[in-house]
Design a protein around this motif. Structure first.
Motif, PDB file in Angstrom:
ATOM      1  N   GLY A  43      -8.564  -1.663  -6.831  1.00 56.59           N
ATOM      2  CA  GLY A  43      -8.100  -2.154  -5.553  1.00 56.59           C
ATOM      3  C   GLY A  43      -6.900  -1.419  -4.974  1.00 56.59           C
ATOM      4  N   ASN A  44      -6.849  -1.376  -3.636  1.00 56.91           N
ATOM      5  CA  ASN A  44      -5.701  -0.786  -2.942  1.00 56.91           C
ATOM      6  C   ASN A  44      -4.411  -1.506  -3.286  1.00 56.91           C
ATOM      7  N   ILE A  45      -4.487  -2.813  -3.515  1.00 49.80           N
ATOM      8  CA  ILE A  45      -3.277  -3.570  -3.789  1.00 49.80           C
ATOM      9  C   ILE A  45      -2.632  -3.108  -5.093  1.00 49.80           C
ATOM     10  N   ARG A  46      -3.452  -2.841  -6.086  1.00 49.76           N
ATOM     11  CA  ARG A  46      -2.915  -2.324  -7.348  1.00 49.76           C
ATOM     12  C   ARG A  46      -2.347  -0.919  -7.141  1.00 49.76           C
ATOM     13  N   ALA A  47      -3.092  -0.082  -6.437  1.00 51.36           N
ATOM     14  CA  ALA A  47      -2.662   1.307  -6.222  1.00 51.36           C
ATOM     15  C   ALA A  47      -1.349   1.362  -5.443  1.00 51.36           C
ATOM     16  N   GLU A  48      -1.242   0.570  -4.399  1.00 52.58           N
ATOM     17  CA  GLU A  48      -0.045   0.628  -3.564  1.00 52.58           C
ATOM     18  C   GLU A  48       1.171   0.057  -4.283  1.00 52.58           C
ATOM     19  N   PHE A  49       0.980  -1.023  -5.044  1.00 53.10           N
ATOM     20  CA  PHE A  49       2.081  -1.567  -5.832  1.00 53.10           C
ATOM     21  C   PHE A  49       2.589  -0.545  -6.840  1.00 53.10           C
ATOM     22  N   GLN A  50       1.671   0.014  -7.625  1.00 55.28           N
ATOM     23  CA  GLN A  50       2.081   0.959  -8.671  1.00 55.28           C
ATOM     24  C   GLN A  50       2.708   2.218  -8.072  1.00 55.28           C
ATOM     25  N   GLN A  51       2.141   2.694  -6.963  1.00 56.14           N
ATOM     26  CA  GLN A  51       2.672   3.917  -6.363  1.00 56.14           C
ATOM     27  C   GLN A  51       4.082   3.698  -5.824  1.00 56.14           C
ATOM     28  N   LYS A  52       4.300   2.571  -5.152  1.00 54.51           N
ATOM     29  CA  LYS A  52       5.637   2.305  -4.623  1.00 54.51           C
ATOM     30  C   LYS A  52       6.642   2.121  -5.763  1.00 54.51           C
ATOM     31  N   ALA A  53       6.234   1.431  -6.826  1.00 51.84           N
ATOM     32  CA  ALA A  53       7.112   1.261  -7.974  1.00 51.84           C
ATOM     33  C   ALA A  53       7.441   2.603  -8.615  1.00 51.84           C
ATOM     34  N   PHE A  54       6.454   3.453  -8.706  1.00 55.57           N
ATOM     35  CA  PHE A  54       6.653   4.803  -9.250  1.00 55.57           C
ATOM     36  C   PHE A  54       7.632   5.585  -8.377  1.00 55.57           C
ATOM     37  N   ASP A  55       7.406   5.540  -7.064  1.00 54.24           N
ATOM     38  CA  ASP A  55       8.261   6.299  -6.145  1.00 54.24           C
ATOM     39  C   ASP A  55       9.705   5.827  -6.199  1.00 54.24           C
ATOM     40  N   GLU A  56       9.906   4.533  -6.319  1.00 53.90           N
ATOM     41  CA  GLU A  56      11.252   3.963  -6.267  1.00 53.90           C
ATOM     42  C   GLU A  56      11.978   4.010  -7.607  1.00 53.90           C
ATOM     43  N   LEU A  57      11.215   3.905  -8.696  1.00 56.74           N
ATOM     44  CA  LEU A  57      11.865   3.677  -9.996  1.00 56.74           C
ATOM     45  C   LEU A  57      11.631   4.776 -11.032  1.00 56.74           C
TER      46      LEU A  57
END
Length: 399
Positions: free
Chosen positions: A383-397
């Motif tokens: 799902g996009n929701i999983r992808a977008e959550f993980q990607q934003k967390a990766f980018d920020e942290l």
């Protein structure tokens, strides 16, 4: 006087808005607003009612956030300590229980299942051969074991009640010849834990995993935790686009039901984060070792050879079966790919749940991503929701 009253009213509304958005996150708990914003967008679009997300390293909580509501009818805001049915995210916990017993030399995952459950001794394959299923095969979805019939499943009070149904006919294919997601294999693994340890499965998990890892809210029986609020489940009506409340199947969560290792657990994001920290710590949590490095290798390395595995094999998900393998109770990423695995390292492992929950551990980058939602009826693994959550967390942290 009127202007002063108006000023304080505006300030009060702003404070309430900030409080509602952060949903009781305290200053002592790290919260990355950019991650909350990503999840809030899915709430605002009507994709989910609410969510809790957590990102941790082996020693620290990097983010804990909550957005939306836990229940549409009461409009109660989602909070980090809400309880979720985590469904198949129970499977890695069942695997850890087995590997703890292997560490104590009370079993080996290479052992035949029949060594512990004699009823498996006469099980045959479609070709008429002895099945000789191993614990590794039942825990990696390569056993071909059949599922329980509906009547047996509904009436089950103990894990032992399921066994005769599982062996009532030959396996569905020659063991080891292909990967096919199998609930019965994991429940059989949980039953082996009972046979070897002498404890009911829920008691073993409580004593050996939940208490030591400070997983205070994780349980098979949420009604016993009256002080913990449940996040309600909602499915989207295809005709009118509205969310309709759904209940967890009766075989899960009831005081008289069996402690099903395949998907019976309810948990919170902070609790599951503790479990993820054990895995990120290569078996160590807060300085104490609970799993050996050898056990961790079984959990996090592929045991399915070159077989295509996982829930992204279909063309609509990119035909990604070759990108994944399976360990003991865990899905393992062989090679990153666009979408949900773009930000993960090779060797990352984890599991999702039927109602959209996800937990992925990246030991290379020392980070775990945990997403709690309650929306059945879609493939959250892709799902996009999983992808977008993980990607934003990766980018920020992580970057």
């Amino acid at each position: 006087m009127v202007m002063r009253t108006f000023y304080f009213l505006i300030i009060g509304m702003l404070l309430f808005s900030c409080t509602f958005h952060s949903n009781q996150n305290t200053s002592s708990t790290p919260n990355v607003k950019a991650i909350d914003d990503v999840m809030q967008a899915f709430v605002d679009s009507g994709y989910i009612p609410g969510a809790v997300t957590a990102v941790v390293s082996k020693d620290n909580v990097l983010h804990l956030g909550s957005v939306g509501v836990a229940d549409y009818e009461t409009r109660s805001p989602m909070a980090p300590n809400h309880l979720f049915w985590i469904a198949s995210m129970s499977k890695p916990i069942t695997a850890v229980a087995l590997l703890m017993l292997q560490d104590e030399r009370k079993l080996s995952v290479d052992d035949p299942v029949s060594k512990y459950i004699p009823e498996f001794g006469n099980l045959q394959t479609p070709s008429g051969k002895k099945a000789n299923l191993t614990i590794t095969q039942i825990m990696s979805h390569t056993s071909g074991l059949r599922e329980a019939d509906v009547q047996t499943a509904m009436n089950t009070k103990e894990l032992a009640d399921l066994i005769l149904s599982y062996v009532s006919g030959p396996t569905q294919f020659e063991p080891g010849s292909r990967w096919s997601y199998c609930q019965s294999g994991i429940n059989t693994g949980a039953r082996i834990v009972e046979v070897v340890s002498g404890l009911r499965f829920d008691q073993f998990l409580q004593q050996r995993i939940f208490d030591p890892l400070e997983m205070k809210s994780t349980t098979f029986y949420p009604t016993r935790l009256s002080e913990i609020q449940r996040a309600s489940g909602y499915i989207k009506n295809k005709d009118n686009g509205r969310f309709e409340k759904v209940e967890v199947a009766e075989i899960f969560g009831q005081p008289g039901s069996a402690p099903l290792g395949n998907g019976g657990l309810f948990s919170t994001a902070p609790d599951y984060a503790h479990f993820a920290q054990l895995l990120l710590g290569n078996g160590v949590y807060k300085g104490k070792r609970y799993l050996s490095e050898n056990a961790m290798a079984f959990l996090s390395s592929v045991k399915t050879g070159e077989l295509d595995c996982g829930f992204l094999q279909e063309a609509q998900y990119g035909s990604r079966g070759a990108n994944y393998g399976w360990g003991i109770g865990t899905c393992i990423l062989r090679a990153p790919h666009p979408g949900v695995a773009a930000m993960l390292s090779s060797g990352s492992f984890g599991h999702g749940g039927a109602w959209g929950t996800q937990a992925w551990i990246d030991p290379v980058r020392n980070v775990a991503y945990i997403m709690m939602i309650q929306r059945p009826g879609f493939n959250s693994d892709a799902g996009n929701i999983r992808a977008e959550f993980q990607q934003k967390a990766f980018d920020e942290l992580v970057l």
